[in-house]
Scaffold this motif. Sequence first.
Motif, PDB file in Angstrom:
ATOM      1  N   ALA A 168      -5.018  -6.592  -1.597  1.00 47.15           N
ATOM      2  CA  ALA A 168      -6.037  -6.611  -2.646  1.00 47.15           C
ATOM      3  C   ALA A 168      -5.704  -5.516  -3.646  1.00 47.15           C
ATOM      4  O   ALA A 168      -5.945  -4.339  -3.399  1.00 47.15           O
ATOM      5  CB  ALA A 168      -7.409  -6.392  -2.039  1.00 47.15           C
ATOM      6  N   ILE A 169      -5.118  -5.909  -4.751  1.00 50.51           N
ATOM      7  CA  ILE A 169      -4.687  -4.946  -5.751  1.00 50.51           C
ATOM      8  C   ILE A 169      -5.691  -4.878  -6.885  1.00 50.51           C
ATOM      9  O   ILE A 169      -5.917  -3.851  -7.506  1.00 50.51           O
ATOM     10  CB  ILE A 169      -3.279  -5.339  -6.237  1.00 50.51           C
ATOM     11  N   ARG A 170      -6.304  -5.998  -7.159  1.00 48.94           N
ATOM     12  CA  ARG A 170      -7.363  -6.105  -8.169  1.00 48.94           C
ATOM     13  C   ARG A 170      -8.292  -7.219  -7.728  1.00 48.94           C
ATOM     14  O   ARG A 170      -7.988  -7.942  -6.794  1.00 48.94           O
ATOM     15  CB  ARG A 170      -6.750  -6.379  -9.541  1.00 48.94           C
TER      16      ARG A 170
ATOM     17  N   VAL B  47       0.322   7.952  -6.932  1.00 49.79           N
ATOM     18  CA  VAL B  47       1.637   7.321  -7.021  1.00 49.79           C
ATOM     19  C   VAL B  47       1.574   6.295  -8.151  1.00 49.79           C
ATOM     20  O   VAL B  47       0.766   5.369  -8.105  1.00 49.79           O
ATOM     21  CB  VAL B  47       2.008   6.645  -5.686  1.00 49.79           C
ATOM     22  N   LEU B  48       2.394   6.493  -9.176  1.00 52.40           N
ATOM     23  CA  LEU B  48       2.319   5.642 -10.367  1.00 52.40           C
ATOM     24  C   LEU B  48       3.403   4.567 -10.328  1.00 52.40           C
ATOM     25  O   LEU B  48       4.587   4.876 -10.176  1.00 52.40           O
ATOM     26  CB  LEU B  48       2.506   6.485 -11.643  1.00 52.40           C
ATOM     27  N   GLN B  49       2.976   3.321 -10.469  1.00 48.69           N
ATOM     28  CA  GLN B  49       3.922   2.208 -10.479  1.00 48.69           C
ATOM     29  C   GLN B  49       3.471   1.179 -11.504  1.00 48.69           C
ATOM     30  O   GLN B  49       2.395   0.602 -11.380  1.00 48.69           O
ATOM     31  CB  GLN B  49       3.972   1.550  -9.092  1.00 48.69           C
ATOM     32  N   ASP B  50       4.302   0.965 -12.519  1.00 54.58           N
ATOM     33  CA  ASP B  50       3.912  -0.052 -13.506  1.00 54.58           C
ATOM     34  C   ASP B  50       4.341  -1.426 -13.006  1.00 54.58           C
ATOM     35  O   ASP B  50       5.379  -1.582 -12.368  1.00 54.58           O
ATOM     36  CB  ASP B  50       4.514   0.262 -14.880  1.00 54.58           C
ATOM     37  N   ARG B  51       3.514  -2.406 -13.281  1.00 53.26           N
ATOM     38  CA  ARG B  51       3.757  -3.752 -12.782  1.00 53.26           C
ATOM     39  C   ARG B  51       3.359  -4.784 -13.828  1.00 53.26           C
ATOM     40  O   ARG B  51       2.459  -4.543 -14.633  1.00 53.26           O
ATOM     41  CB  ARG B  51       2.915  -4.024 -11.515  1.00 53.26           C
ATOM     42  N   ARG B  52       3.999  -5.942 -13.739  1.00 52.40           N
ATOM     43  CA  ARG B  52       3.506  -7.122 -14.442  1.00 52.40           C
ATOM     44  C   ARG B  52       2.818  -7.987 -13.398  1.00 52.40           C
ATOM     45  O   ARG B  52       3.398  -8.271 -12.353  1.00 52.40           O
ATOM     46  CB  ARG B  52       4.661  -7.939 -15.026  1.00 52.40           C
ATOM     47  N   ILE B  53       1.607  -8.363 -13.692  1.00 50.10           N
ATOM     48  CA  ILE B  53       0.869  -9.186 -12.749  1.00 50.10           C
ATOM     49  C   ILE B  53       0.431 -10.441 -13.478  1.00 50.10           C
ATOM     50  O   ILE B  53      -0.185 -10.372 -14.544  1.00 50.10           O
ATOM     51  CB  ILE B  53      -0.336  -8.407 -12.184  1.00 50.10           C
ATOM     52  N   GLY B  54       0.786 -11.606 -12.935  1.00 50.84           N
ATOM     53  CA  GLY B  54       0.460 -12.891 -13.563  1.00 50.84           C
ATOM     54  C   GLY B  54      -1.017 -13.219 -13.411  1.00 50.84           C
ATOM     55  O   GLY B  54      -1.754 -12.526 -12.700  1.00 50.84           O
ATOM     56  N   ALA B  55      -1.438 -14.276 -14.074  1.00 49.34           N
ATOM     57  CA  ALA B  55      -2.845 -14.665 -14.080  1.00 49.34           C
ATOM     58  C   ALA B  55      -3.349 -14.944 -12.663  1.00 49.34           C
ATOM     59  O   ALA B  55      -4.506 -14.729 -12.348  1.00 49.34           O
ATOM     60  CB  ALA B  55      -3.037 -15.893 -14.958  1.00 49.34           C
ATOM     61  N   ASP B  56      -2.459 -15.383 -11.780  1.00 47.04           N
ATOM     62  CA  ASP B  56      -2.856 -15.689 -10.407  1.00 47.04           C
ATOM     63  C   ASP B  56      -2.813 -14.447  -9.524  1.00 47.04           C
ATOM     64  O   ASP B  56      -2.821 -14.542  -8.315  1.00 47.04           O
ATOM     65  CB  ASP B  56      -1.920 -16.765  -9.846  1.00 47.04           C
ATOM     66  N   ASN B  57      -2.739 -13.274 -10.163  1.00 50.43           N
ATOM     67  CA  ASN B  57      -2.657 -11.990  -9.454  1.00 50.43           C
ATOM     68  C   ASN B  57      -1.351 -11.797  -8.703  1.00 50.43           C
ATOM     69  O   ASN B  57      -1.276 -10.958  -7.804  1.00 50.43           O
ATOM     70  CB  ASN B  57      -3.829 -11.808  -8.472  1.00 50.43           C
TER      71      ASN B  57
END
Length: 539
Positions: free
Chosen positions: A47-49, A186-196
């Motif tokens: 569960a990230i968002r 801890v910083l991590q940039d991510r691309r997250i699609g519409a389906d999470n």
Amino acid sequence: MWTRRNVLKTLAAAGGMLATPATLRQAIGATAPDVILRLVAAPAEMAIRSGSETRGLRYTGEVLRGRGDAIRPSVGNLGPTLELRRGERVRIEVVNRTGDPTVIHWHGMIVPDSADGHPHQAVGSGGRYTAEFIVRNPAGTYLYHPHPHRITGRQTYYGLAGLLIVRDAREQDVGLPAPEHELALVLQDRRIGADNQFVFKRTMMDDMNGVLGDRVLVNGIDDAAFKVAPRPYRLRIANVSNARIYKLAWSDGRPLRAIASGSGLFSRAEGVQERPYLTLFPFERVELLEDFGARRDGAEIALVSGEFADVDDMMGSMMGQQSESGRRGGMGGMMGGMMSGGMMGGMMGGGMMGPSQGAKLHVARFTVSPGPRSRARALALPEPEPRVREGKYELRTELAFRHMRGFLNGRRFDAEDMMAVADDERLPVGEASVWTFDNDGGGAPMAHPMPHPVHIHGVRFRVIEHSSGSVPADLRDGMMDAGFKDTFGIFPGERVRVLVTPGVPGLFMYHCHNLEHEDGGMMRNCMFGPASMIGQGHG
Ligand code: C2O
Ligand code: CU
Ligand code: CU
């Protein structure tokens, strides 16, 4: 060329000449460990968002023997935090259920090469192995992450990474906030699609610049929020992003007060380092002393990454504006800045070009809850560590990125001969040597000038010279060279010299820690051993 067997023979033969520290002799001996841990790397749904769970990979851990608090569970997709004590004997059983080969590297930790997590030590899925070491590092903020050749970026991006905090009883005399008033980010940039779901590589730009995201997960959580008391906190901040450089700042404009690099507290002589913002390269860490007592009750502040001119200036180099002046000043600089950061981002945001280096990003929110106030105490930082005798050896490494590939002195990691070491990749143990890194400014055809985070395994070093003239003006004030480090950033056209004193003999590595550059082969072995091992052509 030195083969593994060769090296072991040499090291064994020279054993008598080496002043092996007692701790190391114990590490090699059969003393029972104080702490036995197990880490399992496996697929997980997290569960990230809000909304559907995100599929990825994750480390889970347990204590098999010893202190129960040697592992602290984490939220989101981050691995548990390992909390080790200086001097402790540690055994870690690593279990691989990822579906691919993997191995764990203890980033920043000075461990025997048998436990270092070199790519040649990777085990297949379903396999397991044991890493054993004594905690020799000073108290500090270290990391662990995968290191299999070519897939380190992917495994880390999907969730394999964690913090390794070293504690030392001596820290209690410094006057720092106690562990309950510590926060790790801890910083991590991510691309997250519409389906999470995570979006990893999409275009060749990702291999070239490294994978960038358009949002920052903090401890594996999107839009992280912290409630803090009106008092001083110790903040441990780690950049565990594949390729992103952060320009960390407080939204209310207060300066940041750094007390430690990734490898221990600054000395009394260095003192607390105040910066308007902090430039943090991938896998660098910094510790801050942040006094939330200086803000009013209920105050909401954000940690952000400020905007800066895109240093991965693809358009600039394609249009032939490769000189430093062309890229930074005049029309070239203006074009580059507009195209990459502003206009291009606006026109193509999330499109063909994807997220850009230097984009403004939200990191985390802090709310100061009402309560009894206490202000920061004066710190008693430790005495400077004694200087080590400087030897006559010197290494030079030229970094270049050409034809979409990274080179170190024109060489790349040899996947067929993973233990290859050249003559100019060896350093003596127990002496301080200067290692000079030059980053190609990109004048050559098909060259791509770009910044690189440089990391050396198995040592802590000091940055003794940074040709700050080539650091972009909008990142310069945030550069932090104080203290001991294991990773530093180097911009195009720049020279950085570090003073390194290997303490443990063996086969280690140095590489670009942009994970896509590393996976693409911008990585080499280095050998630490007795002076007699070092070839000719040095000094
Ligand atoms: Cu953090 Cu060789 O890596
Ligand atoms: Cu490392
Ligand atoms: Cu690089």
